[in-house]
Design a protein around this motif. Structure first.
Motif, short mmCIF file in Angstrom:
data_model
loop_
_atom_site.label_atom_id
_atom_site.label_comp_id
_atom_site.label_asym_id
_atom_site.label_seq_id
_atom_site.Cartn_x
_atom_site.Cartn_y
_atom_site.Cartn_z
N ILE A 1 -13.98 9.71 -28.80
CA ILE A 1 -14.25 11.16 -28.92
C ILE A 1 -13.20 11.77 -29.84
O ILE A 1 -13.52 12.60 -30.71
N GLY A 2 -11.95 11.33 -29.70
CA GLY A 2 -10.89 11.82 -30.57
C GLY A 2 -11.21 11.54 -32.03
O GLY A 2 -11.05 12.41 -32.89
N VAL A 3 -11.69 10.33 -32.32
CA VAL A 3 -12.03 9.98 -33.71
C VAL A 3 -13.18 10.85 -34.22
O VAL A 3 -13.14 11.35 -35.34
N ILE A 4 -14.20 11.07 -33.37
CA ILE A 4 -15.38 11.83 -33.82
C ILE A 4 -15.03 13.29 -34.09
O ILE A 4 -15.35 13.83 -35.14
N PRO B 1 -26.41 12.56 -31.05
CA PRO B 1 -26.89 12.98 -32.37
C PRO B 1 -26.72 11.88 -33.42
O PRO B 1 -25.80 11.06 -33.31
N ASN B 2 -27.61 11.90 -34.43
CA ASN B 2 -27.60 10.85 -35.45
C ASN B 2 -26.23 10.68 -36.11
O ASN B 2 -25.80 9.57 -36.39
N MET C 1 -18.62 15.86 -38.43
CA MET C 1 -18.98 17.17 -37.86
C MET C 1 -19.87 17.94 -38.85
O MET C 1 -20.84 18.59 -38.45
N ALA C 2 -19.54 17.83 -40.15
CA ALA C 2 -20.34 18.52 -41.17
C ALA C 2 -21.76 17.94 -41.22
O ALA C 2 -22.75 18.67 -41.33
N ARG C 3 -21.85 16.62 -41.10
CA ARG C 3 -23.17 15.96 -41.12
C ARG C 3 -24.00 16.39 -39.91
O ARG C 3 -25.21 16.58 -40.00
N HIS C 4 -23.33 16.54 -38.79
CA HIS C 4 -24.03 16.97 -37.58
C HIS C 4 -24.55 18.40 -37.75
O HIS C 4 -25.71 18.69 -37.41
#
Lengths: 182, 380
Positions: free
Chosen positions: B352-355, B197-198, B362-365
């Motif tokens: 993955i931990g950072v993301i 995802p972007n 997460m909000a942007r996604h």
């Protein structure tokens, strides 16, 4: 065998890349090398591309559509101090007011986030798709790799980047001068 | 559409450093992968060799592309060139190999007998020193058991030769895989990037580059380690006057790619050569073993953490501990694979931990998903 080294016919994709100001001086072979490093992303209107303060990893080139660049500006320090003196709720640090300042709207062929190619300092503004757009993304690590493996290509891109930054500084200089006189 | 004014989203690495949960997951995933990989070694080993070949051939392919050749043609020519070079070396060595192949079995038997004689003379020397050992007839017992249990050398040579023949087709996969890595590596990276995802794109792209960097650093570290090992061991053996010190050093250094087990095999090799070539001077074999042991200790506890461990940005203690864990989970294959697997899993796990712990990403996604849903249902 000799044919293998002849200049290849440029594809529409390479032609499109050549029209981008950052790659304008690259030959077809050089464009092909750069093309292997680029990524394409599609964004919908309103979608955030990157945020202000985020660590920048890549430069974005607008292939189609429009992108809005904006910066959050803290309210004037005087206003904040005044609000603080009045004991208003707005003075609480967690509830500090932010304004969104529009800096520019970019169209096809232009690029933004270019400082990310040079270092990993935080982004100085937010980028958001103003309309549905397609962006070409060039990653810093790929650019750094290019400096090592294809210094000639990297120097051509760096030159265009320096030109772009110089033009921006010239644009900003009169404004700064005017500001000093105010 | 309303756009909430975002807060300042400076990435603060200290806030997103890998915690104990992420590290526990990294180690568990590494162990799981090692366990799985040992079941498909026939694929994993050629895959690793193909990666080494890929990093070796990549600069040549880039040079051809820069001269105007397409990626496909450059990948083909570079791979064919490599295979051609191998063929030339093979043809060049063929006369020498055919003239010596008949004697190889005798040479191997000679070295093994030299080793057995050294063992026998050492045990008899011990018996002469300590009475209880003489009364127990240690030397005769060991010699009897070796003859009884081990059988003849030719019995052991046969399965080794058959094993090499069975592995050969699988090893032939390596140049084939390397060709596709060279030709389609970028396409695959783009394909993976396209599925992201972007909102996570920049971070994920960074991840892919980190994996590439880690793999490159690992294999370059391995080559540096081999050179260091070869030179150190060759110098030591040369000082002792053992014949062919460089060849012996190189063989031992390549065997050392398998931590500990490779070292033991390398050590045995050195003992056999020293014992056979200096049958009247058993002290020479002891000196060779001592020197070899010192180099191995230097390698496992200093060189390896400094080259491969450093290339993976691993703490030396973690490097050594994980080698033991790898051996416990998946045996010899685990020892060999643990560091590259850990390096890749570490980069993926940390990213993955950072993301997932970044609320803004997460909000942007979620926002992007809402926009896509809105677009999809606009005219319904």
């Amino acid at each position: 065998m000799v044919n293998l080294f002849r200049p290849r016919k440029t594809s529409p994709r390479l032609e499109r890349l050549r029209n981008l100001s950052l790659f304008v001086n690259l030959t077809a072979a050089e464009l092909q090398i750069v093309d292997g490093l680029l990524h394409e992303r599609d964004y919908l209107a309103g979608e955030v591309i990157f945020d202000e303060g985020e660590e920048g990893q890549a430069i974005y080139i607008v292939a189609s559509g429009e992108v809005l660049i904006s910066r959050q500006e803290q309210v004037d320090a005087g206003r904040a101090a005044q609000a603080e003196a009045n004991g208003s709720a707005a003075i609480h640090p967690r509830r500090r007011q932010w304004d969104t300042g529009r800096l520019a709207q970019l169209g096809p062929g232009t690029f933004f986030g270019e400082l990310a190619l040079l270092d990993n300092t935080p982004r100085s503004a937010q980028a958001r798709a103003a309309s549905a757009c397609q962006l070409i993304v060039f990653f810093r690590d790929d650019f750094v790799g290019l400096l090592d493996t294809h210094a000639r290509i990297a120097s051509k891109i760096s030159r265009e980047l320096a030109r772009h930054l110089g033009a921006r500084m010239r644009d900003l200089a009169p404004a700064a001068g005017a500001h000093q006189h105010l | 559409m309303h756009h909430a004014a975002p807060a300042n989203h400076t990435v603060d690495e200290s806030q997103h450093g890998s915690g104990p949960i992420v590290w526990a997951a990294i180690i568990a995933t590494t162990c799981l992968l090692l366990f799985f990989f040992q079941k498909i070694l026939w694929l994993v080993v050629p895959f690793l060799l193909a990666l080494i070949l890929y990093y070796f051939l990549y600069p040549s392919m880039q040079a051809l592309i820069y001269r105007g050749m397409s990626r496909e043609a450059a990948a083909s020519i570079v791979t064919l060139g490599f295979l051609g070079l191998l063929s030339v070396i093979g043809v060049g060595l063929a006369p020498w190999v055919t003239s010596h192949i008949a004697g190889w079995q005798d040479i191997v038997i000679g070295y093994v007998q030299g080793g057995l004689q050294l063992l026998d003379s050492s045990l008899r020397a011990l018996e002469a020193t300590w009475g209880p050992l003489a009364r127990a007839h240690l030397a005769d017992t060991v010699a009897g058991r070796l003859t009884q249990g081990a059988g003849s050398v030719t019995d052991h040579l046969e399965p080794i030769v058959v094993g090499i023949m069975a592995w050969a087709p699988s090893l032939m996969l390596a140049p084939f895989l390397a060709f596709f890595f060279l030709r389609d590596g970028r396409r695959f990276q783009r394909f993976l990037g396209g599925a992201v995802p972007n909102a996570f794109f920049e971070k994920t792209l960074y991840l892919l580059n980190e994996i590439d960097r880690t793999s490159r650093a690992y294999f370059q570290g391995l080559i540096k380690l081999t050179v260091l090992d070869t030179l150190t061991l060759a110098a030591g053996l040369w000082l002792l006057g053992i014949p062919g010190p460089f060849a012996l050093g190189l063989i031992c250094a390549v065997l050392a790619w398998i931590p500990y087990v490779g070292s033991i095999i390398g050590g045995l090799l050195v003992v056999l050569v020293a014992a056979t070539d200096f049958p009247d001077a058993p002290a020479m074999a002891y000196w060779a073993v001592a020197r070899f042991g010192r180099v191995r200790l230097l390698d496992d506890f200093v060189y390896m953490p400094l080259t491969i461990g450093k290339s993976l940005a691993l703490h030396p203690l973690v490097t050594v501990l994980m080698i033991f864990v790898g051996g416990a989970v998946a045996g010899v294959s685990g020892l060999m694979l643990v560091l590259p697997v850990l390096g890749v899993v570490m980069v993926i796990g940390e990213t993955i931990g950072v993301i997932v712990t970044d609320p803004r990403l997460m909000a942007r996604h979620r926002h992007a998903l809402a926009l896509r849903r809105e677009q999809a249902s606009a005219d319904l």
